[in-house]
Design a protein around this motif. Structure first.
Motif, mmCIF file in Angstrom:
data_model
loop_
_atom_site.group_PDB
_atom_site.id
_atom_site.type_symbol
_atom_site.label_atom_id
_atom_site.label_comp_id
_atom_site.label_asym_id
_atom_site.label_seq_id
_atom_site.Cartn_x
_atom_site.Cartn_y
_atom_site.Cartn_z
ATOM 1 N N LEU A 126 0.826 -1.209 0.000
ATOM 2 C CA LEU A 126 0.000 0.000 0.000
ATOM 3 C C LEU A 126 0.860 1.258 0.000
ATOM 4 N N ALA A 127 1.952 1.239 0.783
ATOM 5 C CA ALA A 127 2.833 2.409 0.819
ATOM 6 C C ALA A 127 3.464 2.654 -0.548
ATOM 7 N N LYS A 128 3.870 1.578 -1.212
ATOM 8 C CA LYS A 128 4.466 1.744 -2.539
ATOM 9 C C LYS A 128 3.447 2.259 -3.549
ATOM 10 N N VAL A 129 2.246 1.686 -3.483
ATOM 11 C CA VAL A 129 1.225 2.112 -4.437
ATOM 12 C C VAL A 129 0.836 3.564 -4.193
ATOM 13 N N GLU A 130 0.689 3.944 -2.922
ATOM 14 C CA GLU A 130 0.305 5.316 -2.598
ATOM 15 C C GLU A 130 1.394 6.302 -3.015
ATOM 16 N N SER A 131 2.659 5.923 -2.831
ATOM 17 C CA SER A 131 3.754 6.837 -3.170
ATOM 18 C C SER A 131 4.115 6.802 -4.647
ATOM 19 N N GLY A 132 3.567 5.841 -5.393
ATOM 20 C CA GLY A 132 3.852 5.753 -6.821
ATOM 21 C C GLY A 132 5.209 5.158 -7.144
ATOM 22 N N THR A 133 5.819 4.457 -6.186
ATOM 23 C CA THR A 133 7.158 3.885 -6.414
ATOM 24 C C THR A 133 7.108 2.421 -6.833
ATOM 25 N N VAL A 134 5.907 1.824 -6.923
ATOM 26 C CA VAL A 134 5.837 0.430 -7.317
ATOM 27 C C VAL A 134 6.215 0.297 -8.796
ATOM 28 N N LEU A 183 6.427 -2.303 -12.198
ATOM 29 C CA LEU A 183 5.812 -3.481 -12.798
ATOM 30 C C LEU A 183 6.676 -3.994 -13.939
ATOM 31 N N SER A 184 6.692 -5.315 -14.079
ATOM 32 C CA SER A 184 7.379 -5.957 -15.202
ATOM 33 C C SER A 184 6.314 -6.579 -16.093
ATOM 34 N N THR A 190 3.879 -11.529 -11.090
ATOM 35 C CA THR A 190 3.820 -11.569 -9.624
ATOM 36 C C THR A 190 2.612 -10.799 -9.095
ATOM 37 N N ARG A 191 2.406 -9.593 -9.668
ATOM 38 C CA ARG A 191 1.294 -8.779 -9.188
ATOM 39 C C ARG A 191 -0.060 -9.384 -9.575
ATOM 40 N N LEU A 192 -0.143 -10.022 -10.751
ATOM 41 C CA LEU A 192 -1.383 -10.670 -11.140
ATOM 42 C C LEU A 192 -1.702 -11.827 -10.205
ATOM 43 N N LYS A 193 -0.663 -12.607 -9.840
ATOM 44 C CA LYS A 193 -0.898 -13.688 -8.883
ATOM 45 C C LYS A 193 -1.350 -13.122 -7.541
ATOM 46 N N GLN A 194 -0.742 -12.002 -7.135
ATOM 47 C CA GLN A 194 -1.141 -11.366 -5.876
ATOM 48 C C GLN A 194 -2.610 -10.947 -5.920
ATOM 49 N N ARG A 231 -5.578 -0.903 -7.223
ATOM 50 C CA ARG A 231 -4.566 -0.020 -7.803
ATOM 51 C C ARG A 231 -3.543 -0.797 -8.628
ATOM 52 N N LEU A 232 -3.294 -2.038 -8.228
ATOM 53 C CA LEU A 232 -2.404 -2.863 -9.057
ATOM 54 C C LEU A 232 -3.062 -3.171 -10.401
ATOM 55 N N VAL A 233 -4.367 -3.496 -10.368
ATOM 56 C CA VAL A 233 -5.079 -3.763 -11.629
ATOM 57 C C VAL A 233 -5.068 -2.528 -12.513
ATOM 58 N N GLU A 234 -5.281 -1.361 -11.931
ATOM 59 C CA GLU A 234 -5.280 -0.130 -12.722
ATOM 60 C C GLU A 234 -3.895 0.154 -13.289
ATOM 61 N N LEU A 235 -2.829 -0.125 -12.496
ATOM 62 C CA LEU A 235 -1.469 0.083 -12.999
ATOM 63 C C LEU A 235 -1.154 -0.851 -14.161
ATOM 64 N N MET A 236 -1.789 -2.020 -14.180
ATOM 65 C CA MET A 236 -1.576 -2.965 -15.289
ATOM 66 C C MET A 236 -2.512 -2.672 -16.456
ATOM 67 N N GLY A 237 -3.193 -1.521 -16.416
ATOM 68 C CA GLY A 237 -4.081 -1.143 -17.519
ATOM 69 C C GLY A 237 -5.411 -1.852 -17.496
ATOM 70 N N GLY A 238 -5.794 -2.402 -16.363
ATOM 71 C CA GLY A 238 -7.044 -3.139 -16.274
ATOM 72 C C GLY A 238 -8.111 -2.382 -15.507
ATOM 73 N N GLU A 239 -9.155 -3.115 -15.196
ATOM 74 C CA GLU A 239 -10.300 -2.547 -14.491
ATOM 75 C C GLU A 239 -10.847 -3.602 -13.545
#
Length: 675
Positions: free
Chosen positions: A353-361, A363-364, A407-411, A487-495
């Motif tokens: 959550l901290a990474k997503v909120e700060s925008g430092t996450v 993705l590969s 990794t993020r999709l599995k998460q 937020r991970l789904v949105e970062l991967m261009g999803g919904e």
């Protein structure tokens, strides 16, 4: 014309004054006479009724109608009385009297004491009471000539007023000529001055009274006007020019005022907008502060809960005074490992959550085969579902490949699947489905058969630290998993989306972009399970009830108490059962967690204190709510001691011993008072 008008006005004033004086005086006399007549008649009738009642009381008492009739016959000396009657106590006509020529009937039954006017008649009812007993009623009807007298008086008044007005008019006509002659002469002179603008003319002085003084003053005024007219005409043009300049200046001031009002309005609107923005910012800051406080409180509880099991079992393993067998050590190590993994999960969620909120996450993004991903997620979640006897249904090897971070999709998928298992019913089902919605998009959905969510719950579902569905504390978690997932789904261009029906279940879905297929490999997941063997409960001198919903924490206290043969431990997994066990067994001491399902520890304490059977039992709080305000609130609520997790065994034993000593002392004192 003007002379006649002034004279007519003078005559009119005198005539109206005379008329007003006559009306007031004559009206006063008439009103006074009529009022005296009315009062005299009413008093006379009331006296007559009282006299008749007194005279006929004996006749009514002895039922002597003849005597009552003779008494009523005395009314013939009163011509104004047209009729009279005596009624007995039951309202029946007892005796009556009518004046000659009188034909009006008597009332059917008497009324209560009354005196009223009905047309040209005055009706009177008066009860006959002797020694507090009602004997009957006297009825009298007399002529009421108030209207006739008033008409006569008005006729006389009209004649007097007409004669007086005629005399006043004749006298006023004569006197009017004497008074108005000087005024007429002055008026004619004034008319000529106005028409000719010749201020040198003067009015003639006819008399030496106030009218003559008025003529002198008028002539003096004409002289003054004549002198000032020239000066006024001279300064007229200057005044006109000055008026034009003032009008022009006033117009300029009005224009400036309008501009100023516009500027003030604009500044006011800006200030209001600024204030509104400030209020929004203050509200946001307040909400952020509240969210921060809630986050700290939630994290304190969630982190201390697994730490309690880790440190507690570790203290047992390292303590020389608490020996344990090898199977027990393995079991304790299993609890430590399980709690450590849960603690690691919490820390990872907080860091995510901290990474997503700060925008430092970071993705590969790469092609990910959904078939391989679903197999991995199935292998990792099925053991958890089997423990709760929940069926897992997955699609048959979908061939879709999405562009995502593996990794993020599995998460994301594991979070949705674990939530579907966690908030499902026993013997329920979890259905995972995959469908292509467009040529470039694929939808993955996870459906459970849980209790479902209400619309207001769905609206706040993706808010941080919102443990939706866990209000009763029945499940572990921070409430931030769905926030990170979205937020991970949105970062991967999803919904991501959700739909739910209360009592039916909930469906979470994500949509991702499709890409070209790539080879995949299916991994294996190994789940470590530890055998749970409850320790036997020894017989003891004191009983201890522990109310705790977390199995690891419950096991820790069981192991601590196992090394104390003086204690007999009772356990309850929720507040309801804890209250029932306390009422049934009356333990010496109660250990109470605060965040309990169904009934919180604070509510359970209130119910125990309200019951005379359990009000004397000391209750120790044992909770992960370790914030200073939580400790203060707990002690203020009535807890005897307040212990925080992780458990310090020495402090735990000291609290138990001191509480038992207090309970024993109080029990001995009570026995001494009540031998």
């Amino acid at each position: 014309m003007i002379v006649r008008s002034i004279r007519e006005k003078l005559v009119t004033v005198v005539m109206l004054t005379t008329l007003a004086a006559l009306l007031v005086s004559i009206g006063t006399v008439i009103a006074y006479d009529l009022r005296n007549y009315h009062k005299a008649l009413l008093g006379d009738m009331a006296t007559q009724a009282e006299l008749l009642g007194h005279m006929t009381s004996a006749a009514l008492a002895f039922d002597d109608a003849r005597l009552a009739t003779e008494n009523l016959a005395l009314l013939r000396i009163r011509p104004s009385v047209r009729a009279g009657a005596i009624y007995d106590a039951k309202g029946a006509l007892f005796a009556s009297y009518r004046a000659p020529g009188e034909l009006h009937p008597f009332p059917v039954s008497p009324q209560t004491d009354d005196l009223r006017v009905s047309g040209d008649d005055l009706l009177l009812y008066r009860r006959v009471v002797e020694n507090g007993e009602l004997l009957g009623t006297v009825y009298l009807r007399a002529e009421y000539t108030l209207v006739a007298r008033a008409v006569d008086y008005l006729s006389i008044a009209a004649g007097v007023i007409a004669l007086a007005m005629l005399i006043a008019w004749l006298m006023t006509r004569r006197l009017g000529r004497i008074v108005t002659a000087p005024i007429v002469a002055l008026t004619e002179t004034a008319r000529e001055v106005v028409s000719t603008r010749d201020y040198s003319r003067r009015a003639p002085r006819i008399s030496d009274d106030e009218a003559g003084e008025l003529v002198d003053s008028f002539n003096a005024m004409l002289g003054e006007i004549e002198q000032r007219t020239g000066a006024l005409e001279t300064s007229h043009h200057a005044i006109a020019r000055e008026a034009e300049e003032r009008a022009r200046a006033q117009q300029e001031i009005m224009d400036l005022n309008e501009q100023l009002e516009v500027r003030v309005h604009e500044r006011t609107m800006q200030l209001e907008l600024t204030n509104a923005e400030l209020e929004v910012a203050m509200a946001a800051a307040k909400n952020a502060n509240q969210a921060k406080s809630a986050f700290l409180s939630s994290m304190s509880h969630e982190l201390r809960t697994p730490l309690n099991a880790i440190l507690g079992f570790a203290q047992i393993l390292t303590s020389e005074s608490l020996p344990s067998t090898l199977p027990q050590k393995k079991e304790f190590a299993g609890h430590i490992l399980k709690s450590g993994r849960h603690l690691l999960t919490l820390i990872n969620e907080i860091l995510d959550l901290a990474k997503v909120e700060s925008g430092t996450v970071t993705l590969s993004m790469e092609p990910v085969a959904l078939a391989d991903m679903l197999v991995e997620c199935r292998n990792m979640t099925e053991p958890l579902a089997q423990q709760r006897k929940i069926r897992m249904l997955f699609p048959d090897a979908p061939g879709a490949v999405v562009q995502a971070d593996r990794t993020r999709l599995k998460q994301v998928l594991l979070n949705l699947l674990s939530n579907a298992i966690k908030y499902n019913r026993e013997m329920g089902a979890v259905v995972c489905d995959c469908s292509v919605v467009t040529a470039n998009r694929v939808r993955l959905s996870v459906q459970d058969t849980g209790m479902g969510l209400r619309p207001e719950q769905i609206s706040s579902l993706f808010q941080p630290f919102n443990r939706l569905g866990q209000e009763n504390g029945s499940e572990e978690g921070t409430g931030i998993g769905l926030v990170v997932t979205r937020r991970l789904v949105e970062l991967m261009g999803g919904e991501i989306g959700v739909s739910s029906s209360v009592g039916v279940g909930t469906v979470f879905w994500i949509e991702l972009g499709l890409t070209q297929p790539v080879p995949s490999a299916v991994g294996e997941a190994v789940v470590l399970t530890l055998e749970h063997k409850p320790a036997p409960v020894p017989l003891a001198d004191h009983s201890l009830l522990y109310v705790e919903d977390n199995p690891a924490n419950l096991k820790l206290v069981q192991e601590i108490v196992r090394f104390r043969p003086d204690l007999h431990l009772l356990t309850a997994p929720d507040g309801h059962l804890g209250i029932e066990l306390a009422k049934a067994h009356l333990p010496d001491v109660i250990l109470m967690d605060i965040n309990l399902p169904c009934v919180s520890g604070l509510d359970a304490l209130k119910e125990l204190r309200s019951d005379p059977r359990t009000a004397h039992i000391p209750v120790i709080a044992l909770t992960a709510n370790a914030m200073p305000r939580d400790v203060e609130r707990g002690l203020a609520s009535g807890f005897f001691r307040y212990l925080t997790k992780p458990i310090n065994i020495d402090e735990f034993n000291e609290a138990i011993d001191s509480t038992l000593a207090f309970a024993d002392t109080r029990q001995l004192a009570q026995k001494a008072r009540n031998p």
